[in-house]
Design a protein around this motif. Structure first.
Motif, short mmCIF file in Angstrom:
data_model
loop_
_atom_site.label_atom_id
_atom_site.label_comp_id
_atom_site.label_asym_id
_atom_site.label_seq_id
_atom_site.Cartn_x
_atom_site.Cartn_y
_atom_site.Cartn_z
N GLU A 15 0.79 -1.22 0.00
CA GLU A 15 0.00 0.00 0.00
C GLU A 15 0.83 1.28 0.00
O GLU A 15 0.30 2.36 -0.19
CB GLU A 15 -0.92 0.00 1.22
N VAL A 16 2.14 1.17 0.20
CA VAL A 16 2.93 2.37 0.35
C VAL A 16 3.13 3.11 -0.97
O VAL A 16 3.53 4.26 -1.00
CB VAL A 16 4.31 2.01 0.96
N ALA A 18 1.11 4.47 -2.69
CA ALA A 18 0.26 5.66 -2.75
C ALA A 18 1.07 6.91 -2.47
O ALA A 18 0.74 8.00 -2.94
CB ALA A 18 -0.89 5.54 -1.75
N GLY A 19 2.14 6.79 -1.71
CA GLY A 19 2.97 7.96 -1.42
C GLY A 19 4.40 7.74 -1.86
O GLY A 19 5.31 8.28 -1.26
N ARG A 157 -3.85 3.59 8.18
CA ARG A 157 -3.29 3.49 6.84
C ARG A 157 -3.11 4.87 6.23
O ARG A 157 -2.12 5.13 5.55
CB ARG A 157 -4.19 2.62 5.95
N ASN A 161 0.51 6.49 5.11
CA ASN A 161 0.79 6.99 3.76
C ASN A 161 1.22 8.45 3.78
O ASN A 161 2.05 8.88 2.98
CB ASN A 161 -0.43 6.81 2.86
N GLU A 165 4.65 10.08 2.35
CA GLU A 165 4.60 11.22 1.42
C GLU A 165 5.44 12.38 1.95
O GLU A 165 6.17 13.04 1.19
CB GLU A 165 3.15 11.67 1.23
#
Length: 274
Positions: A15-16, A18-19, A157, A161, A165
């Protein structure tokens, strides 16, 4: 130990993105960059710790700017907000969590003694070693964030993220501070750094999920680049990580996710002989 540790193996990698640094780079390609081959220490150039700790207060999206706004907002809180906090009703807004992510990241870059790591582990003072130290502490924040998410749904979560970021924003800002101007190598080098970061998260997750031997192996491979023959130093590093993870685990949700109060312990305890 961290409440949700055993559920974390591989979760950050999934999921990381995303950033991720590569996604962040897509929004900043029009800005001038510097050569990351130089930054990563592949040449003979070294970067002093003081240089790497320089903050860019004039940057509109910088960590310090957001931090200042956060403290201003805290000072201007009305009676109702203070009453809500006192009664334990927590603000779960994305804006609040995003501010918290900046403060959590800032607790690393402004309060960790990088020079102590450089000296004790005989690490060169380069951007790459600065990133390795930052990466390790960011990972510990991400572990704590996911433990929060196990009970609070998507909030953990989202916070995780945002921390990632914020880190990549800071990495990009610091890169621009250097004088070497070679934009053609920026994108592949950032992509390489991003891939290494994601692999490190998996390795550290697996290490913290098992015993000290597994954690020591992960730290030896990534943090020490397989170049440490002094096992007492490796033992010290394992103990340091365990101590910091325990400290983060003991923080309440308010002290971690709402109004961060993270106090990192020094690498070497003054009472313990080096």
């Amino acid at each position: 130990m961290i409440r949700a540790t055993n559920r974390l193996v591989g979760s950050l990698y999934c999921e990381v993105r995303a950033g991720s640094a590569v996604n962040l780079l897509k929004h900043s390609e029009t800005q001038p960059h510097t050569g990351f081959a130089y930054l990563l220490g592949s040449g003979n150039a070294h970067l002093t710790c003081r240089t790497m700790q320089t903050r860019q207060s004039s940057t509109g999206n910088g960590v310090s700017t957001i931090s200042s706004k956060f403290h201003d907002d805290e000072a201007n809180d009305g009676f109702l907000k203070r009453f809500i906090k006192k009664m334990g009703w927590i603000d779960n807004s994305s804006a609040r969590l995003r501010m918290s992510s900046c403060l959590l990241y800032e607790s690393i870059v402004d309060h960790i003694n990088y020079a102590e790591f450089f000296k004790h582990f005989a690490m060169p003072d380069t951007f790459n070693t600065w990133f390795l130290i930052t990466e390790l502490h960011v990972w510990m924040l991400l572990v704590r964030s996911m433990a929060e998410g196990a009970e609070k749904g998507a909030a953990g979560r989202f916070l995780r993220n945002c921390i990632v970021e914020t880190m990549w924003n800071d990495v990009t800002t610091r890169a621009k501070q250097l004088t070497m101007d070679n934009p053609s190598v920026v994108r592949p080098q950032i992509q390489q750094l991003s891939e290494q970061f994601q692999a490190a998260l998996i390795s550290y997750d697996e290490g913290i999920s098992y015993d000290d031997k597994a954690l020591a192996a992960a730290l030896w491979r990534r943090f020490l680049s397989g170049r440490c023959d002094d096992y007492e130093k490796l033992e010290l590093l394992v103990g340091y990580v365990r101590k910091q993870v325990s400290m983060l685990d003991q923080l309440s949700r308010y002290d971690f996710a709402i109004k961060p109060a993270v106090k990192w312990s020094p690498l070497i305890d003054e009472k313990r002989p080096t």
